[in-house]
Design an enzyme around this catalytic site. Structure first.
Site, mmCIF file in Angstrom:
data_model
loop_
_atom_site.group_PDB
_atom_site.id
_atom_site.type_symbol
_atom_site.label_atom_id
_atom_site.label_comp_id
_atom_site.label_asym_id
_atom_site.label_seq_id
_atom_site.Cartn_x
_atom_site.Cartn_y
_atom_site.Cartn_z
ATOM 1 N N SER A 134 13.424 34.425 3.642
ATOM 2 C CA SER A 134 13.155 35.704 2.987
ATOM 3 C C SER A 134 13.516 35.758 1.512
ATOM 4 O O SER A 134 13.210 36.766 0.852
ATOM 5 C CB SER A 134 13.860 36.830 3.752
ATOM 6 O OG SER A 134 13.206 37.072 4.972
ATOM 7 N N TYR A 186 14.703 47.395 7.047
ATOM 8 C CA TYR A 186 14.165 46.072 6.677
ATOM 9 C C TYR A 186 12.987 45.707 7.566
ATOM 10 O O TYR A 186 13.071 45.761 8.795
ATOM 11 C CB TYR A 186 15.268 45.030 6.813
ATOM 12 C CG TYR A 186 14.930 43.687 6.213
ATOM 13 C CD1 TYR A 186 15.179 43.442 4.866
ATOM 14 C CD2 TYR A 186 14.378 42.673 6.973
ATOM 15 C CE1 TYR A 186 14.891 42.208 4.310
ATOM 16 C CE2 TYR A 186 14.081 41.443 6.430
ATOM 17 C CZ TYR A 186 14.340 41.208 5.091
ATOM 18 O OH TYR A 186 14.044 39.985 4.541
ATOM 19 N N SER A 187 11.888 45.297 6.940
ATOM 20 C CA SER A 187 10.686 44.913 7.681
ATOM 21 C C SER A 187 9.866 43.931 6.863
ATOM 22 O O SER A 187 9.431 44.241 5.744
ATOM 23 C CB SER A 187 9.839 46.142 8.002
ATOM 24 O OG SER A 187 8.603 45.763 8.590
ATOM 25 N N GLY A 231 17.912 34.326 3.188
ATOM 26 C CA GLY A 231 16.778 34.111 4.082
ATOM 27 C C GLY A 231 17.138 33.330 5.325
ATOM 28 O O GLY A 231 18.013 32.465 5.295
#
Length: 367
Positions: free
Chosen positions: A83, A179-180, A322
């Protein structure tokens, strides 16, 4: 991306690999932190690059890079950065805002007309800003993925979006933080619609080549490998199951939200350069990126593709982090040019391990 697994494998601890900074006479606290991640928390390998305020760097390794052969961990080896990719995507969007091609407060529907429709979902009520700040309320498609099957499957971005649109929104747009990764699939699609070019090309042209990230790239369609020297990444199917070498996989399930590969040193450079006005973003767009909403009561702030986290020694650092099967990364940079990024070669099931990793980041920035 997220993966639940735990490790208890005992592995050997590597040595400090200095680059441009002299080694300390006493045991180095960063090295000690990496050693503990391996010896106590059971990750196969940990590697870090620490950058001081004058741009001098030091690379660290611990553990082994290949459990089958016992090979050493390559200093500053490439890893999948999961991420952290979101920050790269956000930078491109904000560059386009600065160029007058995207309006942060315009609806998603203004750029992707009719695309975002589902059970209780309407793209006319979600803004670009809400995508970047995770305040859209859109459900996360990742919960629909079977991680064990990701290794060889290619996903079109539209497939990922469709998984999300089959779910009801988590909350009304703008109500709070949630968060998405769906947000960043949409952000990537907006970039492609506005520029007429693939997202990977825009990231490479606008960021990677611009600031000289020599070991950073967005894997091409069908590329399951990691190009340069790297430690292998591992996962378990269950908490008590055997470790599986998961180094090679199709990362398309991450796309704009998690597909990229880099090194700790390149991430240090990226986040450091990002915080300097006019290096990657004009001052106005950088200020927008750094305008945050609270992430619950954690003390963390969510900006546009970046998070601020408090430091034990005062102040904050800015970064992302991430998770993707095989690798977990954490780190960021401070306004005075200090930076650290750390990677471990699994995504632990126990959140305590991730907290230990984040504590090493804090130690490195505060020492």
């Amino acid at each position: 991306m997220t993966l639940a697994l735990s490790l208890s494998t005992a592995v050997a601890v590597g040595v400090l690999a200095p680059s441009g900074m002299s080694a300390a006479a006493s045991p180095d606290v960063v090295q000690q932190g990496l050693n503990a991640l391996v010896r106590t928390d059971g990750v196969p390998a940990a590697l870090a690059t620490v950058r001081d305020g004058r741009g001098r760097t030091r690379d660290y390794t611990a553990g082994v890079g290949d459990l089958a052969t016992g090979a050493r961990v390559p200093a500053d080896g490439q890893v999948r950065i999961g991420s952290n990719t979101k920050t790269f995507t956000a930078v491109v969007v904000l560059q386009l805002v600065g160029e007058g091609k995207i309006d942060l407060d315009a609806s998603v529907d203004a750029y992707l007309p009719g695309l975002v429709r589902g059970e209780g979902v309407d793209g006319r009520g979600v803004t670009v800003r809400q995508l970047l700040q995770h305040t859209s309320g859109l459900a996360d498609y990742e919960g629909q993925l079977d991680e064990a099957s990701l290794r060889y499957r290619y996903f079109e971005p539209r497939e990922l979006l469709d998984m999300a649109l089959r779910q009801e929104p988590v909350f009304a747009p703008g109500a709070r933080f949630g968060y998405s990764s769906t947000n960043y699939v949409l952000a990537g699609l907006i970039v492609q619609r506005v520029t007429g070019r693939p997202l990977a090309e825009e990231i490479d042209r606008r960021i990677v080549r611009r600031i000289g990230l020599r070991h950073t790239y967005f894997p091409a369609v069908g590329d399951r490998t990691i190009r340069e020297a790297h430690p292998k990444g591992y996962r378990r199917d269950s908490a008590s199951g055997p470790l599986t070498d998961f180094t090679e996989l199709d990362p398309s399930a991450g796309w704009a939200a998690g597909q990229m590969i880099s090194t700790n040193a390149d991430l240090d450079r990226f986040f450091t350069e990002l915080l300097i006005p006019d290096r990657l973003l004009p001052a106005a767009q950088l200020a927008q990126m750094r305008t945050t909403v609270p992430v619950g009561d954690t003390g963390i702030g969510s900006g546009l593709g970046i998070f601020s986290r408090p430091l034990s020694c005062g102040g904050v650092y800015w970064g992302h982090g991430g998770d993707i099967p095989g690798y977990e990364t954490r780190g960021g940079a401070t306004d005075d040019g200090r930076a650290v990024n750390i990677a471990v070669t699994t995504v632990p099931a126990d959140d305590a391990v991730t907290r230990h990793l984040e504590a090493v980041v804090d130690t490195a920035l505060c020492r």
